[in-house]
Write a protein that holds these residues in place. Structure first.
Motif, PDB file in Angstrom:
ATOM      1  N   LEU A 182       0.844  -1.204   0.000  1.00 47.58           N
ATOM      2  CA  LEU A 182       0.000   0.000   0.000  1.00 47.58           C
ATOM      3  C   LEU A 182       0.882   1.257   0.000  1.00 47.58           C
ATOM      4  O   LEU A 182       0.630   2.215  -0.727  1.00 47.58           O
ATOM      5  CB  LEU A 182      -0.913  -0.018   1.246  1.00 47.58           C
ATOM      6  CG  LEU A 182      -1.750   1.253   1.458  1.00 47.58           C
ATOM      7  CD1 LEU A 182      -2.628   1.539   0.250  1.00 47.58           C
ATOM      8  CD2 LEU A 182      -2.603   1.137   2.707  1.00 47.58           C
ATOM      9  N   GLN A 183       1.948   1.237   0.815  1.00 45.01           N
ATOM     10  CA  GLN A 183       2.856   2.385   0.889  1.00 45.01           C
ATOM     11  C   GLN A 183       3.499   2.633  -0.479  1.00 45.01           C
ATOM     12  O   GLN A 183       3.559   3.759  -0.964  1.00 45.01           O
ATOM     13  CB  GLN A 183       3.936   2.128   1.940  1.00 45.01           C
ATOM     14  CG  GLN A 183       4.857   3.320   2.161  1.00 45.01           C
ATOM     15  CD  GLN A 183       5.958   2.998   3.169  1.00 45.01           C
ATOM     16  OE1 GLN A 183       6.365   1.844   3.301  1.00 45.01           O
ATOM     17  NE2 GLN A 183       6.433   4.007   3.881  1.00 45.01           N
ATOM     18  N   ARG A 184       3.924   1.509  -1.116  1.00 48.46           N
ATOM     19  CA  ARG A 184       4.592   1.651  -2.410  1.00 48.46           C
ATOM     20  C   ARG A 184       3.667   2.305  -3.426  1.00 48.46           C
ATOM     21  O   ARG A 184       3.996   3.316  -4.033  1.00 48.46           O
ATOM     22  CB  ARG A 184       5.037   0.272  -2.917  1.00 48.46           C
ATOM     23  CG  ARG A 184       5.617   0.354  -4.325  1.00 48.46           C
ATOM     24  CD  ARG A 184       5.698  -1.009  -5.007  1.00 48.46           C
ATOM     25  NE  ARG A 184       6.697  -1.878  -4.355  1.00 48.46           N
ATOM     26  CZ  ARG A 184       6.896  -3.146  -4.737  1.00 48.46           C
ATOM     27  NH1 ARG A 184       6.169  -3.655  -5.718  1.00 48.46           N
ATOM     28  NH2 ARG A 184       7.802  -3.894  -4.135  1.00 48.46           N
ATOM     29  N   TRP A 185       2.416   1.712  -3.594  1.00 48.19           N
ATOM     30  CA  TRP A 185       1.512   2.245  -4.629  1.00 48.19           C
ATOM     31  C   TRP A 185       1.005   3.636  -4.234  1.00 48.19           C
ATOM     32  O   TRP A 185       0.834   4.496  -5.089  1.00 48.19           O
ATOM     33  CB  TRP A 185       0.315   1.315  -4.859  1.00 48.19           C
ATOM     34  CG  TRP A 185       0.682  -0.117  -5.179  1.00 48.19           C
ATOM     35  CD1 TRP A 185       0.191  -1.221  -4.594  1.00 48.19           C
ATOM     36  CD2 TRP A 185       1.599  -0.572  -6.168  1.00 48.19           C
ATOM     37  NE1 TRP A 185       0.745  -2.356  -5.135  1.00 48.19           N
ATOM     38  CE2 TRP A 185       1.619  -1.974  -6.121  1.00 48.19           C
ATOM     39  CE3 TRP A 185       2.448   0.063  -7.100  1.00 48.19           C
ATOM     40  CZ2 TRP A 185       2.417  -2.766  -6.950  1.00 48.19           C
ATOM     41  CZ3 TRP A 185       3.248  -0.730  -7.927  1.00 48.19           C
ATOM     42  CH2 TRP A 185       3.233  -2.121  -7.846  1.00 48.19           C
ATOM     43  N   GLY A 186       0.802   3.854  -2.945  1.00 48.18           N
ATOM     44  CA  GLY A 186       0.281   5.151  -2.496  1.00 48.18           C
ATOM     45  C   GLY A 186       1.271   6.275  -2.760  1.00 48.18           C
ATOM     46  O   GLY A 186       0.876   7.435  -2.944  1.00 48.18           O
ATOM     47  N   THR A 187       2.587   5.962  -2.769  1.00 44.59           N
ATOM     48  CA  THR A 187       3.572   7.024  -2.994  1.00 44.59           C
ATOM     49  C   THR A 187       4.026   7.066  -4.440  1.00 44.59           C
ATOM     50  O   THR A 187       4.301   8.130  -4.981  1.00 44.59           O
ATOM     51  CB  THR A 187       4.778   6.823  -2.055  1.00 44.59           C
ATOM     52  OG1 THR A 187       5.205   5.464  -2.136  1.00 44.59           O
ATOM     53  CG2 THR A 187       4.402   7.131  -0.614  1.00 44.59           C
ATOM     54  N   THR A 188       4.089   5.890  -5.127  1.00 43.80           N
ATOM     55  CA  THR A 188       4.595   5.918  -6.515  1.00 43.80           C
ATOM     56  C   THR A 188       3.488   6.102  -7.542  1.00 43.80           C
ATOM     57  O   THR A 188       3.713   6.656  -8.593  1.00 43.80           O
ATOM     58  CB  THR A 188       5.364   4.617  -6.849  1.00 43.80           C
ATOM     59  OG1 THR A 188       4.459   3.511  -6.731  1.00 43.80           O
ATOM     60  CG2 THR A 188       6.532   4.416  -5.893  1.00 43.80           C
ATOM     61  N   HIS A 189       2.270   5.566  -7.250  1.00 40.32           N
ATOM     62  CA  HIS A 189       1.163   5.708  -8.213  1.00 40.32           C
ATOM     63  C   HIS A 189      -0.064   6.291  -7.495  1.00 40.32           C
ATOM     64  O   HIS A 189      -1.120   5.666  -7.475  1.00 40.32           O
ATOM     65  CB  HIS A 189       0.761   4.342  -8.809  1.00 40.32           C
ATOM     66  CG  HIS A 189       1.785   3.745  -9.711  1.00 40.32           C
ATOM     67  ND1 HIS A 189       2.928   3.147  -9.233  1.00 40.32           N
ATOM     68  CD2 HIS A 189       1.826   3.626 -11.068  1.00 40.32           C
ATOM     69  CE1 HIS A 189       3.641   2.679 -10.245  1.00 40.32           C
ATOM     70  NE2 HIS A 189       3.001   2.968 -11.376  1.00 40.32           N
ATOM     71  N   PRO A 190       0.070   7.480  -6.918  1.00 38.74           N
ATOM     72  CA  PRO A 190      -1.054   7.985  -6.101  1.00 38.74           C
ATOM     73  C   PRO A 190      -2.336   8.193  -6.895  1.00 38.74           C
ATOM     74  O   PRO A 190      -3.421   8.134  -6.352  1.00 38.74           O
ATOM     75  CB  PRO A 190      -0.537   9.296  -5.534  1.00 38.74           C
ATOM     76  CG  PRO A 190       0.581   9.708  -6.437  1.00 38.74           C
ATOM     77  CD  PRO A 190       1.183   8.449  -6.977  1.00 38.74           C
ATOM     78  N   LYS A 191      -2.241   8.428  -8.206  1.00 38.52           N
ATOM     79  CA  LYS A 191      -3.445   8.713  -9.001  1.00 38.52           C
ATOM     80  C   LYS A 191      -4.106   7.424  -9.508  1.00 38.52           C
ATOM     81  O   LYS A 191      -5.170   7.451 -10.102  1.00 38.52           O
ATOM     82  CB  LYS A 191      -3.069   9.591 -10.212  1.00 38.52           C
ATOM     83  CG  LYS A 191      -2.654  11.018  -9.847  1.00 38.52           C
ATOM     84  CD  LYS A 191      -3.894  11.879  -9.725  1.00 38.52           C
ATOM     85  CE  LYS A 191      -3.598  13.373  -9.671  1.00 38.52           C
ATOM     86  NZ  LYS A 191      -2.717  13.749  -8.569  1.00 38.52           N
ATOM     87  N   SER A 192      -3.442   6.309  -9.311  1.00 36.22           N
ATOM     88  CA  SER A 192      -3.945   5.040  -9.851  1.00 36.22           C
ATOM     89  C   SER A 192      -5.239   4.645  -9.133  1.00 36.22           C
ATOM     90  O   SER A 192      -5.302   4.700  -7.900  1.00 36.22           O
ATOM     91  CB  SER A 192      -2.856   3.988  -9.616  1.00 36.22           C
ATOM     92  OG  SER A 192      -3.184   2.842 -10.304  1.00 36.22           O
ATOM     93  N   PRO A 193      -6.307   4.282  -9.892  1.00 38.82           N
ATOM     94  CA  PRO A 193      -7.572   3.941  -9.211  1.00 38.82           C
ATOM     95  C   PRO A 193      -7.450   2.621  -8.435  1.00 38.82           C
ATOM     96  O   PRO A 193      -6.860   1.668  -8.933  1.00 38.82           O
ATOM     97  CB  PRO A 193      -8.574   3.812 -10.360  1.00 38.82           C
ATOM     98  CG  PRO A 193      -7.761   3.484 -11.558  1.00 38.82           C
ATOM     99  CD  PRO A 193      -6.414   4.130 -11.360  1.00 38.82           C
ATOM    100  N   CYS A 194      -8.026   2.613  -7.248  1.00 42.24           N
ATOM    101  CA  CYS A 194      -7.961   1.406  -6.428  1.00 42.24           C
ATOM    102  C   CYS A 194      -9.336   0.748  -6.349  1.00 42.24           C
ATOM    103  O   CYS A 194      -9.471  -0.455  -6.472  1.00 42.24           O
ATOM    104  CB  CYS A 194      -7.483   1.801  -5.031  1.00 42.24           C
ATOM    105  SG  CYS A 194      -7.677   0.526  -3.816  1.00 42.24           S
ATOM    106  N   LEU A 195     -10.379   1.578  -6.142  1.00 45.81           N
ATOM    107  CA  LEU A 195     -11.694   0.994  -5.917  1.00 45.81           C
ATOM    108  C   LEU A 195     -12.760   1.944  -6.415  1.00 45.81           C
ATOM    109  O   LEU A 195     -12.717   3.137  -6.121  1.00 45.81           O
ATOM    110  CB  LEU A 195     -11.877   0.797  -4.402  1.00 45.81           C
ATOM    111  CG  LEU A 195     -13.250   0.311  -3.961  1.00 45.81           C
ATOM    112  CD1 LEU A 195     -13.346  -1.193  -4.122  1.00 45.81           C
ATOM    113  CD2 LEU A 195     -13.510   0.673  -2.509  1.00 45.81           C
ATOM    114  N   THR A 196     -13.718   1.403  -7.182  1.00 42.75           N
ATOM    115  CA  THR A 196     -14.859   2.233  -7.584  1.00 42.75           C
ATOM    116  C   THR A 196     -16.096   1.704  -6.881  1.00 42.75           C
ATOM    117  O   THR A 196     -16.391   0.504  -6.969  1.00 42.75           O
ATOM    118  CB  THR A 196     -15.050   2.181  -9.111  1.00 42.75           C
ATOM    119  OG1 THR A 196     -13.875   2.737  -9.713  1.00 42.75           O
ATOM    120  CG2 THR A 196     -16.265   2.991  -9.528  1.00 42.75           C
TER     121      THR A 196
END
Length: 1551
Positions: A311-325
């Motif tokens: 979560l830390q990795r994606w939250g900092t490297t791909h913050p705009k990436s959609p996780c959940l709709t």
């Protein structure tokens, strides 16, 4: 055409035919489908549904009516209320079926139909039901079955239409309309006659006048002949009940399948479990399996070291990436959560939880604490933030369902889990918190069984931004607990499964490898995101791979079942995670959406692939959607288990795996646990699909279900076990269960373990098939082992759903489970019936289901219950809550509207019927007892000859002489004092007054009657009765005391009076003016022929004449009076009491109770027969004590009358009956405090004797003592007496009194022993410890009276029996009655009752047979004479006993069990009819509970008495007739039942 049931007529008016359906506009069709779903989920009532539906269809009805009616009928389709929507050609056949398609298999349906065709329609008796029960039980209540009741106006419109069109149906096979009208005209389905009449003034309602007249005529004719005789000749022809019983007998005569070997032989010594397996049953023949290893878990270099790290990795490297709709109920995206947002919000929450919540300046939470997550199913985003927030704060989330009410199904168990996990904080959303039920303080209520929780709302405004220097600890995955997932067991208990950080990560890695997940993929999730596959794929693995999840809430699926398919199309999702139900729903709803394409899917994961019946949904779904781009190979069923997580999954096609497998297995083979590919038996097969390969890095094996976990053979079904780094660790806080489930070590047949790595049991039953594919055939939770064979609940559900009419079950809602009754599991089927189903439909459907299950599964159904639509408890996400349903069934809280029990076919393990052994001769018996050192069971009271006392009355031979002597010696000594209901003295009599009044009566009689004439005395309880009794003796006439008729109830009470007057040959009736008017009134003519009364004289105003001289009988052996009483078996028996017996009786009672003139005793008994008559009329005159007379009838208006009198007059000795005692316990139980304030004090009472002719009622006497202990009643004061027709006073138990008490030499307290009830059935006595199973407490019946001798004799050989042996009680005493007095001189028939001799031993003494079974037991106590005390125990009347299966049962024992089985059973009576056991229960509660009782009554009688109940009759309180002594009149009840006069609420005929 099976579908055309009586529900047909009207729904046709509103039912668009296929032709018309095409013409309905799309939006109307859409709205109809939505309504359908709302109804199915219970979001709308049937009534609301009907209303809205008719509104939608109103504009189109004219067109429909234009269609030719004959066409309408022929075009009728299987749907009952489903609108037919245009369907693709593949799906035409199963278009509108409303039943649960997941269990659909055309093959299976054909099999069921074929099986049913083999059965000829056989007539089973239909249960009968009172109308009011129908009203409550189904929505069609009072409208004809054709209409589901809707609003008034619309109802009337429909009804006209219905009547108008009803003519063409005259020849229809279901004459529904006429039938319905007939039913209304007839009223109740049994008799609607009002029968609440009262049999005796003090009694309760019995039967209806017509029968009573018939009964009495019958009884008069056969005064003493047993009334049962008419059953041998057959039954009254017109009786509906009898016809039904005859049908029942016919169904029972049919040959059953060969019975199993006896389950146990029930000798009274022990239970032998001898269940032998069938030697011909199939056995496994394959090799022993070897554990199956999955492919190794690949190591990918950039996989994160833990989920928070991902979560830390994606939250900092791909913050705009959609996780959940997240979607709303209209299917519109509400919000898309990005990885950046998830990361920052989780941090905020973690910081807040750790730093901002405190109690008493201590932080509220420490790392490792458990926290409840309570999030609704439509808010996955808040849940995800809360879940990851907890992980970052190193707290352990425990996701649970949102409790909606305080009484949610299973909610208490969830509370137990939270308590055991030590949860103190619950996280939830603002909207959810607002919706929870609140207490008055505004706080969320504490739910039943839940710990006290602090509720914290996680929405933005409540969380705090952490300071710049704060960072959550993101560590490598450890073995600490990451989260706890709840699971509900088969029994309904909830366990928490702990998952560690490393397990959670390993499972995500294994799923990623097995499913080939890649970074950034889009996945649609329809499952519950809080647990199991929904959580694993949609919350955990998705974050590890930075995937985008489209979460479809359950509420959206209900409105639009196609939503998930539309989203797959819209987002070009690569993977969808669904259950077979979602595929099934989308089939029902797919509406020609040509533009949908599923070609983007590379994997359609079927999460409940382990349900064997999911294959039909998969096939049907593929059939329809293959045309829309769905490739067959993308359907990937998987098998999951809460404990082992993902067990196996079919790999996506690109992985180059073997093609999917399908197996057609024999159900009969599966029931024996072996795999046989079915060849010849086309009927009962199970088609299963594989659930793919074992998970990467896991090892799977299959072990035996019961006992040691031996590895199975390759063709054997067992429990699948998994050993891997990615399964759950333990049940939280349950080390014992954890060891069994999570640490199983499989063993080879040689006994050697296969290694030391522990395996986790998955609770899935299956085998490993060809190509190493895993197959699952069922779950341990649904496993029912009946007589050693295994059956799967889902398979039975499928069979029931395949029975025509398929639309009968509401939304396919059926629950199947087993309950343990009599050492074996019994199958219970509970279904919700459609609101428009008629009684006949449901009964017919039930009978067919029984036949189908019997045919296909070769197993009997023990109970089939139907409940009204939407009444079964629901699981959180739809479906039925099975364990809660089972719980309700066992507690009698299911409230079914129809029940069919089939114990006769299922229960094949009863003990063998007892074969009577040739009796040992009496001589051998005595010798045997001597050799065994046992004494002969004989006992006697004190010897009259040796008792010297200053008994003046002994000088007189006749009781009337004693009265004359007292009138001269002590004229003003008060003898009697009668109280009225207000507690004031109504009348009194001294010795002289009584003598004078008796003289007047004698003077009036002497001129008119001859000596020896019989005179009936018909008086209410009082001095008049006593005075006329002595008047008759003075005049030389024989008095016969008769209870007067009840003015409100002449119809039932007057014939009894008439009968006694006739049978006793009374030439004259003495009575009061009021009763005389009553006997000759107009109302009386309806009940009896009043012209045939003998002379009636009223004694109210007799002239003050003195009789010239009183009559002196030539010998004391002459008849003094006649004592008439109706026995519990309905026989009217009058006994003759001579003068000598009368005096001996009085003397014996005087000595036993130490009565002398200075004493006062209180008597609350009826004065008409037995000991009551003796105590009222004889004893006071003989002993000179004063009697305070309390007529029991007065207690009806003032329950405390008797006890107040006892207290007021400081009485030491008092007598009452069981009915009086019951009135006091029931009526005054809650009023002891009020009585104390009125100064009622019972500490004066030394002895309170209950006068009875039956086994002492221990529970009643104990509860009486307990309740009135508060008023000073000594617990030792209450004791019982015993008398019968041949001797009205055999035992009395006075407590330590008078002179003897001071010397401490009075008799010992009554003793209680515990006997084995099973031994009693074999006529043996076996003493056991208190509390041991099948123990029955028996209290000694009192101390044997002076001059009375008792012996226990064998009923057949008439030889004497040994100590503690069960036999008939024989009595010899100077106060025995001298014989029965009958009309037809049937003395020969009963001669041996009064003068019989033992066939061996003491053959000289003349004994009277009491007709009661009992035994004598020498105790260790000593009595006054210093001898060891012999206790007499009465077990019950021989006439009352039921001979069933060669054993002897006492009704009271069965009745006690039945009353204990449910809180609403007020009273119960049992009798037999043509070898069927009939149980009548009085229901105290709402009529909806009536049907709950059927199964409970059947269960308890089976469990405790090894008997199958034939008929259960539920009646209103007060229907079981009770005589003045408080005894049940079972024969009256039986006759009322057979003549169809009980007006029962429900009658169930057990098959």
């Amino acid at each position: 055409m099976a579908e055309r049931t009586s529900a047909g007529l009207l729904s046709m008016m509103l039912e668009p035919t296929p032709a018309v359906a095409m013409t309905l506009p799309a939006e109307v069709r859409e709205k109809l489908a939505e309504l359908e779903l709302e109804l199915s989920e219970g979001d709308i009532t049937q009534k609301g549904y009907e209303k809205k539906r008719s509104k939608l269809l109103a504009p189109y009805i004219p067109q429909i009516q234009g269609v030719d009616p004959s066409l309408q009928i022929d075009n009728r389709i299987q749907a009952s209320s489903q609108v037919v929507l245009p369907v693709s050609k593949h799906n035409k056949s199963r278009a509108g079926n409303a039943r649960d398609e997941r269990f659909r298999s055309d093959l299976h349906t054909e099999a069921v139909q074929a099986a049913l065709a083999k059965y000829k329609e056989r007539k089973m008796p239909m249960p009968s039901k009172r109308r009011s029960v129908l009203v409550q039980s189904s929505v069609e209540a009072c409208t004809p079955p054709d209409t589901s009741s809707a609003s008034e106006d619309e109802g009337s419109l429909r009804r006209q239409g219905r009547l108008a069109t009803s003519t063409p149906y005259q020849g229809h096979s279901h004459p529904a309309v006429e039938h319905w009208f007939n039913r209304v005209i007839q009223g109740s389905s049994t008799s609607s006659s009002a029968s609440s009449t009262s049999s005796h003034p003090g009694g309760r309602s019995v039967t209806n006048s017509a029968t009573h007249a018939a009964l009495n005529a019958n009884a008069t004719a056969t005064a003493l002949a047993d009334l049962m005789a008419h059953t041998q000749l057959g039954v009254p022809v017109n009786s509906r009940v009898s016809n039904k019983i005859q049908q029942l007998l016919n169904t029972l005569k049919r040959p059953k399948r060969p019975p199993l070997r006896e389950f146990f032989v029930d000798d009274f010594e022990e239970l032998l479990d001898v269940q032998q397996p069938d030697p011909n049953q199939p056995r496994p023949e394959g090799q022993q399996m070897s554990p199956l290893e999955g492919e190794p878990l690949g190591v990918v270099t950039n996989w994160p070291p833990s989920l928070p790290a991902a979560l830390q990795r994606w939250g900092t490297t791909h913050p705009k990436s959609p996780c959940l709709t997240a979607l709303d109920n209209a299917g519109k995206p509400v919000y898309t959560l990005t990885y950046g947002k998830l990361w920052t919000r989780s941090q905020k929450l973690a910081y807040t939880l750790l730093n901002k919540l405190s109690s008493r300046n201590e932080p509220l939470l420490m790392p490792g604490d458990r926290v409840a997550l309570v999030f609704p199913n439509n808010d996955p985003m808040m849940f995800m933030v809360a879940f990851y927030g907890c992980l970052l704060a190193e707290l352990v989330p425990v996701p649970i369902e949102v409790p909606l009410t305080r009484k949610d199904a299973g909610s208490q168990q969830i509370g137990f889990l939270l308590g055991s996990c030590g949860v103190t904080l619950a996280l939830t959303t603002d909207a959810c918190q607002k919706g929870l039920p609140k207490a008055q303080t505004g706080e969320v209520v504490t739910f039943k069984g839940w710990p006290r929780l602090l509720w914290f709302v996680t929405d933005g405004k409540h969380v705090v931004k952490p300071p710049k220097d704060w960072h959550p600890p993101v560590r490598e995955a450890s073995n600490d607990i990451a989260y706890i997932e709840y699971k509900t067991s088969k029994e309904g208990s909830t366990m928490g499964i702990t998952v560690s950080h490393s397990t959670m990560l390993a499972h995500c890695q294994a799923l990623t490898q097995a499913c080939g997940y890649t970074e950034g993929e889009t996945i649609t999730n329809v499952l519950d995101f809080k647990r199991e596959a929904g959580l694993w794929h949609g919350v955990l693995t998705s974050v590890m791979n930075r995937m985008h999840v489209i979460s479809i809430p359950y509420s959206l699926m209900k409105v639009n079942p196609l939503s998930w398919i539309q989203k797959v199309h819209m987002y070009k999702a690569r993977v969808a995670v669904v259950k077979s139900r979602d595929m099934h729903w989308s089939l029902l709803a797919q509406r020609d959406q040509r533009d949908i394409s599923l070609s983007s899917l590379r994997m359609l994961i079927v999460a409940d692939g382990a349900n064997p019946w999911s294959i039909s949904s998969c096939d049907a779904f593929l059939n329809v959607f293959q045309a829309r781009g769905l490739r067959p190979e993308v359907i990937c069923p998987c098998a999951c288990s809460s404990e082992a997580m993902t067990v196996a999954i079919r790999r996506p096609p690109e992985m180059g795996v073997p093609p999917p497998g399908k197996a057609v297995l024999s159900m009969s083979g599966l029931s024996h646990g072996v795999i046989r590919v079915d060849t010849e038996e086309k009927l009962s097969v199970l088609t299963v699909q594989d659930v793919g390969q074992v998970m990467p890095g896991a090892v799977v094996c299959v072990v035996r279900v019961e006992g040691t976990p031996f590895l199975c053979q390759t063709d054997e079904v067992g429990e699948i076990c998994v050993s891997s780094g990615s399964s759950g660790l333990a049940y939280y806080g349950l080390p014992g269960m954890t060891k069994n489930i999570f640490e199983t070590i499989p063993v080879k047949p040689s006994g050697v373990s296969i290694g030391d790595r522990p395996f986790t049991r998955t609770s899935l039953l299956g085998f490993v098939g060809p190509d190493n594919l895993v197959f699952v055939v069922g779950k341990i939770d649904g496993l029912m082992v009946v007589s050693g064979r295994r059956h799967n609940a889902d398979d039975v559900v499928a069979t029931a759903l395949a029975v025509e009419p398929m639309k009968f079950v509401y939304r396919g809602r059926i629950a199947v489970f087993s309950v343990l009754v009599l050492h074996d599991e019994r199958i219970i089927v509970v279904a919700e019936q459609r609101p428009d189903a008629s009684e006949e439909d449901s009964f017919q459907w039930m009978s067919r289901v029984l036949q189908a299950i019997d045919s296909i599964h070769q197993v009997g159904v023990y109970c089939l219950a139907l409940v009204p639509a939407n009444n079964l408890p629901k699981a959180p996400l739809g479906g039925i809550h099975i364990s809660e349903t089972k719980q309700r069934f066992l507690e009698g809280a299911l409230h079914p509207c129809n029940v069919l029990m089939c114990p006769h076919t299922c229960v094949t393990n009863l003990p063998k019927p007892r074969q009577k052994q040739p009796e040992v001769g009496p001589a051998s018996m005595i010798v045997g007892n001597l050799v065994a050192g046992k004494r002969i069971a004989q006992a006697c009271g004190r010897d009259l000859g040796q008792l010297e006392d200053n008994d003046q009355a002994r000088k007189f031979l006749y009781i009337q002489d004693v009265l004359q002597w007292r009138a001269q010696a002590t004229p003003d000594h008060p003898l009697f004092l009668v109280l009225n209901s207000k507690g004031t003295v109504a009348s009194t009599a001294s010795c002289l007054q009584l003598h004078k009044r008796a003289e007047r009566v004698a003077a009036a009689l002497m001129g008119r009657l001859n000596t020896g004439d019989h005179v009936a005395l018909v008086y209410p309880p009082g001095i008049d009765l006593i005075a006329t009794f002595y008047g008759c003796l003075y005049a030389g006439c024989v008095p016969v005391t008769v209870r007067p008729p009840h003015p409100q109830n002449l119809a039932t009470t007057l014939p009894t009076v008439k009968m006694i007057v006739e049978v006793s040959k009374s030439v004259c009736i003495l009575t009061t003016q009021a009763i005389m008017k009553l006997l000759k009134s107009k109302e009386a003519t309806a009940a009896v022929d009043i012209k045939s009364w003998p002379t009636v004289m009223d004694t109210d105003d007799l002239p003050r004449k003195k009789c010239p001289q009183t009559y002196k009988p030539p010998t004391p052996e002459m008849l003094a009076y006649l004592d008439f009483s109706v026995s519990t078996t309905g026989i009217l028996a009058g006994v003759k009491m001579s003068h000598s017996a009368t005096s001996a009786l009085c003397r014996s009672i005087k000595l036993q109770c130490e009565l002398y003139p200075s004493r006062q005793i209180a008597i609350c008994l009826d004065p008409y027969c037995g000991l009551g008559l003796a105590l009222w009329c004889l004893c006071s005159v003989y002993s000179g004590h004063q009697s305070i007379l309390v007529p029991p009838l007065e207690l009806e208006s003032n329950a405390s009358l008797w006890l107040s009198a006892v207290s007021q007059y400081k009485v030491r000795v008092t007598f009452c009956s069981y009915s009086v005692m019951e009135m006091c316990t029931k009526g005054l139980g809650s009023q002891t405090e009020a009585l104390r304030l009125r100064n009622v004090n019972l500490s004066c009472v030394r002895t309170c004797m209950v006068v009875a002719e039956e086994r002492p009622r221990i529970t009643l006497t104990q509860s009486f003592s307990k309740i009135f202990k508060d008023l000073g009643l000594s617990p030792r004061a209450v004791s019982t007496t015993f008398g019968c027709r041949v001797n009205i006073a055999i035992c009395l138990q006075p407590n330590r009194l008078g002179k003897l008490a001071e010397q401490g030499t009075s008799g010992p307290d009554p003793t209680t022993v515990y006997v084995d009830m099973r031994a009693l059935r074999h006529d043996r006595v076996r003493l056991v410890e208190r509390g041991s199973p099948h123990s029955l407490p028996l209290m000694e019946s009192g101390k044997i009276l002076p001059g009375v001798k008792v012996v226990i004799a064998n009923t057949e050989t008439k030889g004497p029996l040994g100590d503690s042996h069960l036999g008939e009680i024989w009595v010899s005493s100077p106060h025995n009655a001298t014989g029965y007095y009958t009309v037809y001189g049937e003395e020969a028939l009963h001669a041996d009752h009064f003068n019989t001799k033992l066939s061996f031993g003491d053959t000289q003494t003349i004994w009277a047979r009491t007709g009661y079974l009992g035994f004598l037991r020498r105790t260790d106590l000593t009595d006054a004479s210093g001898e060891r005390h012999d206790a007499l125990y009465v077990v019950g009347s021989l006439d009352e006993t039921l001979e069933l299966r060669g054993m002897r049962y006492h009704p009271i024992d069965i009745e006690t069990s039945v009353i204990r089985s449910h809180k609403s059973i007020a009273e119960c009576a049992v009798f037999t009819w043509t070898n069927l056991l009939v149980v009548v229960v009085e229901l105290e509660g709402s009529e909806q509970e009536a049907l709950d009782l059927v199964a409970l009554v059947t269960n308890v009688v089976l469990e405790e008495h090894y008997l199958i109940v034939g008929v259960v009759v539920v009646v209103d309180p007060g229907v079981i007739p009770i005589n003045s002594r408080g005894e049940k009149q079972r024969m009256h009840l039986r006759d009322g039942f057979l003549a169809d006069q009980l007006d029962p609420i429900y009658v169930a005929y057990n098959m």
